[in-house]
Design an enzyme around this catalytic site. Sequence first.
Site, short mmCIF file in Angstrom:
data_model
loop_
_atom_site.label_atom_id
_atom_site.label_comp_id
_atom_site.label_asym_id
_atom_site.label_seq_id
_atom_site.Cartn_x
_atom_site.Cartn_y
_atom_site.Cartn_z
N LYS A 51 0.51 -0.84 0.21
CA LYS A 51 -0.44 0.22 -0.02
C LYS A 51 0.96 1.14 -0.11
CE LYS A 51 -3.86 -1.99 2.44
NZ LYS A 51 -4.50 -3.19 3.31
N GLN A 95 -4.31 -1.86 9.62
CA GLN A 95 -4.12 -2.72 9.49
C GLN A 95 -4.97 -4.10 9.83
OE1 GLN A 95 -2.88 -3.44 6.03
NE2 GLN A 95 -3.79 -5.78 6.13
N ASP A 118 -11.09 2.69 4.48
CA ASP A 118 -11.72 1.56 4.27
C ASP A 118 -13.02 1.43 3.85
OD1 ASP A 118 -9.40 -0.59 3.57
OD2 ASP A 118 -8.73 -0.55 5.51
#
Length: 294
Positions: A51, A95, A118
């Site tokens: 990422k 994460q 997200d």
Amino acid sequence: MTDIDGNAVAADIRSGVAECVETLQAEGVDPALATVLMSDDPASETYVSMKQNDCEEVGIDGIHVDVDDDAPAEELYDTIDELNADDGVHGILVQLPVPDHVDTERVLRSIDPAKDVDGFHPENVGRLVGGNARFKPCTPHGIQRLLAAADVDPEGKEAVVVGRSDIVGKPIANLLFGRGPGGNATTTVCHSRTDDLASHTRRADIVVAAAGIPEFITADMVSEGTTVIDVGINRVERDGESTLVGDVDYEAVSEKAGAITPVPGGVGPMTRAMLLYNTVKAAAEQHDVDVDLP
Ligand code: NDP
């Protein structure tokens, strides 16, 4: 049969995102994504570093914070609070999974919804379900874009989603049956308690496989011409070597499918591209800059 090339579609989105970054920078805004990792799991470390590399490629500032996996949970919550308060950070991604002593729900709730790239904060989930998404979660959004790129309009079609997780199954089902472009499908969600799964997948025009079981969807479970989106990422041993396979038996199903996504090179690159998309969208909204989102 069309092989839907996720790498190519993702590359187009990345180049559109790079143009948005230039527009933002011309207005004095340096879009920035903060990734937070509280884990020593090698797979999580790899995801985070991919990422960060993706950010660099399109000109987004990547900020990374490591929290020791045996640190008190408060340390992670405090990190999130600091990133929320930092005007130079536009997107925050923690994460997952986090260690057992950390409350995942609290983590998701703690992220400022305006920075929740997200799309997992309850406010953003609610907006998605209400048909007014702020950030579409990356994997489902990527799937919607793959269908569009393959000229598959879900409107009026039968879509069957295999899997009901919060990050894939539920949100893609919402997008597929929701109103508007890329939606309007008649959508069925199947799961581990579904009776006679194949009877559902066989009548589908679109199958989205997100069960996390290697090569679970076999050729006898799909009809001729079906569009098959394989979300699965499963590492298996083949001929003594570790290899990646999806949730679909690609070799056999591609003989029948009208269009299919490969693994790797299908949904995976799209998930990564849509995170960049959400980051520039977040930066543009926070600074009230008009950008031409790809
Ligand atoms: P989860 O394990 O959270 O969910 C799996 C879902 O599949 C559950 O709803 C489960 O049902 C259902 N399921 C399990 N067994 C069966 C069965 N026999 N028949 C029907 N349904 C079944 O997985 P995720 O949604 O997080 O991920 C799914 C897959 O996608 C994984 O391989 C993951 O690695 C991959 N993935 C890929 C991404 C990408 O970018 N390509 C992004 C995210 C995930 P129940 O709810 O009843 O338990």
